[in-house]
Design an enzyme around this catalytic site. Structure first.
Site, PDB file in Angstrom:
ATOM      1  N   GLY B  54       0.813  -1.207   0.000  1.00 43.48           N
ATOM      2  CA  GLY B  54       0.000   0.000   0.000  1.00 43.48           C
ATOM      3  C   GLY B  54       0.850   1.262   0.000  1.00 43.48           C
ATOM      4  N   SER B  55       0.302   2.337  -0.550  1.00 40.91           N
ATOM      5  CA  SER B  55       0.966   3.631  -0.455  1.00 40.91           C
ATOM      6  C   SER B  55       0.733   4.205   0.945  1.00 40.91           C
ATOM      7  CB  SER B  55       0.416   4.578  -1.522  1.00 40.91           C
ATOM      8  OG  SER B  55       0.763   4.107  -2.797  1.00 40.91           O
ATOM      9  N   GLY B  56       1.437   5.299   1.232  1.00 38.37           N
ATOM     10  CA  GLY B  56       1.313   5.897   2.561  1.00 38.37           C
ATOM     11  C   GLY B  56       2.461   5.529   3.479  1.00 38.37           C
ATOM     12  N   HIS B  57       3.390   4.696   2.967  1.00 42.93           N
ATOM     13  CA  HIS B  57       4.552   4.272   3.762  1.00 42.93           C
ATOM     14  C   HIS B  57       5.850   4.852   3.212  1.00 42.93           C
ATOM     15  CE1 HIS B  57       1.772   1.567   5.566  1.00 42.93           C
ATOM     16  NE2 HIS B  57       1.599   0.874   4.468  1.00 42.93           N
ATOM     17  N   LYS B 105       5.216  -8.299   2.371  1.00 43.68           N
ATOM     18  CA  LYS B 105       5.029  -8.132   3.812  1.00 43.68           C
ATOM     19  C   LYS B 105       3.823  -8.964   4.247  1.00 43.68           C
ATOM     20  CE  LYS B 105       4.762  -3.617   3.583  1.00 43.68           C
ATOM     21  NZ  LYS B 105       4.783  -3.680   2.099  1.00 43.68           N
ATOM     22  N   ASP B 110      -1.707  -8.316   0.986  1.00 48.03           N
ATOM     23  CA  ASP B 110      -0.462  -8.404   0.216  1.00 48.03           C
ATOM     24  C   ASP B 110      -0.181  -9.846  -0.183  1.00 48.03           C
ATOM     25  OD1 ASP B 110       1.024  -5.640   0.260  1.00 48.03           O
ATOM     26  OD2 ASP B 110       0.155  -5.872   2.235  1.00 48.03           O
ATOM     27  N   HIS B 219      -0.120   0.421   9.388  1.00 43.89           N
ATOM     28  CA  HIS B 219      -1.334   0.822   8.680  1.00 43.89           C
ATOM     29  C   HIS B 219      -2.311   1.551   9.574  1.00 43.89           C
ATOM     30  CE1 HIS B 219       0.150  -2.560   6.277  1.00 43.89           C
ATOM     31  NE2 HIS B 219      -0.251  -1.831   5.274  1.00 43.89           N
TER      32      HIS B 219
END
Lengths: 207, 333
Positions: B54-57, B105, B110, B219
């Site tokens: 996911g994006s945001g990391h 991960k 995922d 998350h």
């Protein structure tokens, strides 16, 4: 009622409308135990399913479900994409190229969908996942096969509602909620809720 | 919610366009399905190391695309795994006869999407393997749960396997090395505040002013327990204890210590915490031979940090030191 490709597409449109309507509720259910993406992801996926079906509806119910499957897999992401995608794909495969569905076929599709979800996610009843809604729904659908398609879907929706509610006191054992352990107790599983919402939408549309 | 965005629905694509402009010398970005590849891709004569999530990391994972690290990264929507077709597109863009290693991960989404992507790739007769990183000691490792999450250790894994691929190791060797790293890396995270996902608009959880979420994931999912805040000495000691006692790391071990900001914790606090961690490890006879300090695996604007320990040997140290040229890690050039 006859149930061909066009009617199955209408069921999916009804499902998409329900998901859009309950998008915020699903996000809120996911927020305390997951990562808040369930409502957003499913809404993105089902919106894409509807716009694909608006371009062209395949000739068979199986073809319609297959489009739903591939669209959900490529648009939803998260855990819900592969799980719902696999469910629709297995349902499509179970229906083959038959042009019209009867109650028996609808039950067969539901059962195949459940088996797909179990195979992909490896969850069983009691893990606090969509299986808790889908599994009793399939049992109830089987018992109603003699009463026609609308009755099969209505029975499935009723059982799925109860099944989803049954996740509230559970300790989740699959998915992100499982990281919480006992702290996850007291939450309605968002996947079980979305399954119940979809089956309710299908049942209402089939009446 | 105040964020520098136009529309929550286009955050990831809008951000990728800026990233492409900022780092055109290192990487290029393909859209729909979105994937980030090395500027010199395809590099068909080496194993492709591909990661995603996911994006945001950020900078995870796209910030680690470049020579000596990742061949490609696949960004999903915010906090949501990418879809199989996006992963497959990244594989197609970078993978040749040497094959590819997918770094996944351990989150249900995922794992399921990468699993499906690997199946699609093998249909193309490419040798694509996956490893699942699960370094988070906060989660009980049990067959009755999804198992431990993949967190900070992912960066170290990506650097070391990327270096091995760069020097020409075979897929068998890169995969074995990845499993070795996964076997000896452990992490724990804490949160002082929650992140706000753009499409949600509200914080992912509520924390009182005097509370810390101990054992947080990346998350915004809550951790295992909520504790009262105290001095940094106490908090860092608790984190170091949790990590050291898990593997366990022992007197005489050489380690890489990675102190990571979750996005909202400034460097002044991160360095402060890192200093405490170094001292606590020295007191236990654990020798810190390499360090990484900064925001590398973030959770949007969440305040908090994680500590990761990787047990080192000569091979891992050599691969860690090998040249790397990516937006977020760059040395040895």
């Amino acid at each position: 009622m006859g149930c061909g490709a066009r009617e199955v597409a209408d069921l999916l449109r009804a499902g998409a409308a329900t998901i859009a309507e309950h998008r915020a509720e699903l996000i809120d259910l996911d927020r305390p135990i997951g990562d808040s993406d369930h409502g957003e992801n499913l809404n993105r996926g089902f919106t894409a399913v509807v716009s694909t079906l608006d371009t062209a509806v395949p000739e068979t119910p199986g073809g319609v479900l297959k489009i739903a499957a591939t669209t959900l897999i490529s648009k939803v992401g998260g855990a819900a994409g592969p799980l719902y995608g696999t469910a629709f794909l297995r349902a499509a495969t179970a229906l083959g190229d038959r042009a019209e569905l009867d109650a028996e076929a609808v039950f067969t599709a539901l059962r195949a969908g459940l088996r797909g979800v179990v195979a992909r996610g490896k969850a069983v009843v009691g893990d606090a996942t969509m299986v808790d809604a889908l599994s009793p729904a399939v049992d109830a659908a089987e018992a109603a096969v003699g009463d026609g398609i609308a009755a099969v879907l209505a029975a499935a929706a009723d059982a799925a509602d109860k099944g989803a509610d049954s996740t509230v006191p559970l300790v989740a054992r699959k998915g992100r909620a499982s990281y919480l352990g006992e702290r996850g107790v007291g939450h309605l599983d968002p996947g079980a809720r979305s399954t119940a919402l979809l089956l309710r939408a299908f049942a209402e549309a089939a009446r | 919610m105040k964020k520098i965005i136009n529309d929550p629905a286009t955050v990831v694509a809008d951000s990728l366009r800026g990233m492409a402009a900022a780092h055109a010398d290192l990487l290029r970005i393909e859209y729909d399905p979105d994937h980030i590849v090395r500027a010199d891709a395809p590099v068909r004569d080496t194993v492709a190391v591909i990661s995603g999530g996911g994006s945001g990391h950020e900078p995870l994972h796209g910030g680690f695309v470049g020579k000596g690290m990742l061949h490609a990264a696949v960004p999903g929507p915010v906090f949501t795994s990418p879809t199989p077709d996006a992963v497959q597109a990244a594989v197609s863009a970078t993978t040749g006869p040497s094959g590819a290693l997918l770094i996944v991960k351990n989150y249900t989404g995922d794992v399921l999407n990468f699993e499906t992507a690997a199946e699609l790739a093998s249909a193309d007769e490419l040798d694509v393997r996956s490893v699942i990183i699960d370094d988070d000691v906060a989660v009980a490792d049990s067959t009755f749960t999804a198992g431990r999450r993949g967190v900070g250790g992912t960066v170290l894994l990506e650097k070391i396997t990327g270096a091995a691929a760069e020097r020409g190791d075979s897929l068998d060797a890169v995969e074995a090395l990845a499993r070795k790293v996964i076997g000896q890396v452990r992490s724990i995270g804490v949160a002082l505040s929650a992140p706000t996902v753009p499409h949600v608009g509200e914080p992912s959880f509520e924390l009182a002013d005097d509370e810390v979420e101990f054992g947080i994931g990346i998350h915004g999912e809550p951790g295992r327990e909520r504790i009262k805040t105290g001095p940094a000495d106490e908090l860092v000691a608790r984190m170091i204890d949790a990590v050291v006692e898990d593997l366990p790391f022992a007197d005489g071990d050489d380690v890489l210590l990675f102190s990571n900001s979750m996005g909202g914790t400034p460097l002044v606090e991160l360095y402060l915490a890192h200093g405490i961690a170094e001292r606590l490890l020295a007191e236990r006879g654990i020798r810190v031979v390499r360090r990484l300090v900064g925001p590398y695996v973030t959770s949007l604007e969440m305040q908090g940090m994680s500590v990761t320990l990787l047990r080192m040997d000569d091979e891992l140290t050599e691969l860690w030191d090998a040249p790397v040229n990516t937006p977020a890690l760059r040395w040895g050039l």
